[in-house]
Scaffold this motif. Structure first.
Motif, short mmCIF file in Angstrom:
data_model
loop_
_atom_site.label_atom_id
_atom_site.label_comp_id
_atom_site.label_asym_id
_atom_site.label_seq_id
_atom_site.Cartn_x
_atom_site.Cartn_y
_atom_site.Cartn_z
N LYS A 32 2.72 -15.29 46.05
CA LYS A 32 2.55 -15.29 44.58
C LYS A 32 1.06 -15.40 44.26
N ALA A 82 7.49 -6.06 47.44
CA ALA A 82 6.71 -7.12 46.80
C ALA A 82 5.36 -7.27 47.47
N ILE A 95 1.80 -6.51 45.55
CA ILE A 95 0.75 -7.52 45.39
C ILE A 95 -0.58 -6.98 45.90
N TYR A 142 -0.75 -9.75 36.81
CA TYR A 142 0.54 -10.07 37.42
C TYR A 142 1.51 -10.61 36.37
N VAL A 143 1.02 -11.51 35.52
CA VAL A 143 1.87 -12.11 34.49
C VAL A 143 2.35 -11.05 33.51
N ASN A 144 1.48 -10.12 33.17
CA ASN A 144 1.84 -9.08 32.20
C ASN A 144 2.65 -7.94 32.80
N ASP A 156 5.41 -6.52 36.15
CA ASP A 156 6.70 -6.89 36.73
C ASP A 156 6.50 -8.04 37.71
N ASP A 157 7.41 -8.98 37.67
CA ASP A 157 7.34 -10.12 38.59
C ASP A 157 8.19 -9.81 39.83
N TYR A 158 7.67 -8.90 40.67
CA TYR A 158 8.45 -8.42 41.81
C TYR A 158 8.64 -9.49 42.87
N SER A 201 9.18 -12.77 42.26
CA SER A 201 10.31 -13.58 41.80
C SER A 201 11.62 -12.80 41.88
N GLN A 202 11.58 -11.51 41.64
CA GLN A 202 12.77 -10.69 41.77
C GLN A 202 13.26 -10.67 43.22
#
Length: 170
Positions: free
Chosen positions: A65, A115, A119, A147-149, A151-153, A155-156
């Motif tokens: 992350k 993911a 990243i 990253y926040v704005n 897709d949160d891949y 966390s997915q």
């Protein structure tokens, strides 16, 4: 022909047959029980390996992350050095954990790989969009914001891994 001389041998043979049959049954029963025990142990260790795989891949995703990556290296690095070290670190840990794909589903492994690649790609895109005189703190801030704005891949992938583990552990 006088068979009386063979009579003691015949009696011994007739007496020995039930003992031989019982010994044979005992040996085969013992072997069958040992095979069942080995099967149970292999199932148990397979479950432990699966649990360990889910734990290791969860840890890998958590480390990947961006909020955890920005605190990982020295603050005196240049943005391109940070990207190089981050990419190297992620790739080494991914390679180290690649054997875990034996214990998780193909979909989960694909999500983890995606993911990881996203990243690394996000770090490179962030660097390309920054001005050449930007420092590491600016890069980290923009990297986190991107990253926040987006897709949160990560966390997915984590959520998919948790869901899969819950289904398999029932």
């Amino acid at each position: 022909m006088d068979f009386s001389q063979y009579l003691p041998y015949a009696a011994a043979f007739i007496i020995a047959i039930p003992f031989l049959v019982l010994c044979r049954q005992f040996v085969y029963s013992y072997i069958a029980l040992k095979e069942k025990e080995l099967q149970l142990l292999s199932v148990k260790s397979g479950g432990e390996n699966r649990l360990q795989a889910y734990e290791r891949m969860t840890l890998f995703l958590e480390r990947m992350k961006p909020a955890n990556l920005v605190n990982k290296f020295d603050k005196n690095l240049k943005p391109h050095e940070f990207i190089f070290l981050t990419e190297k670190s992620i790739s080494e840990e991914y390679d180290y954990n690649s054997s875990q794909q034996l214990y998780i589903s193909k979909l989960s492994w694909q999500n983890i790989t995606a993911a990881k690649n996203n990243i690394i790609q996000l770090a490179h895109k962030t660097y390309e969009n920054l001005s050449s005189d930007s420092n590491l703190e600016e890069f980290k801030t923009v990297f986190l914001m991107n990253y926040v704005n987006g897709d949160d891949y990560v966390s997915q992938a984590l959520e998919n891994l948790r869901r899969e583990y819950l289904i398999l552990s029932k």
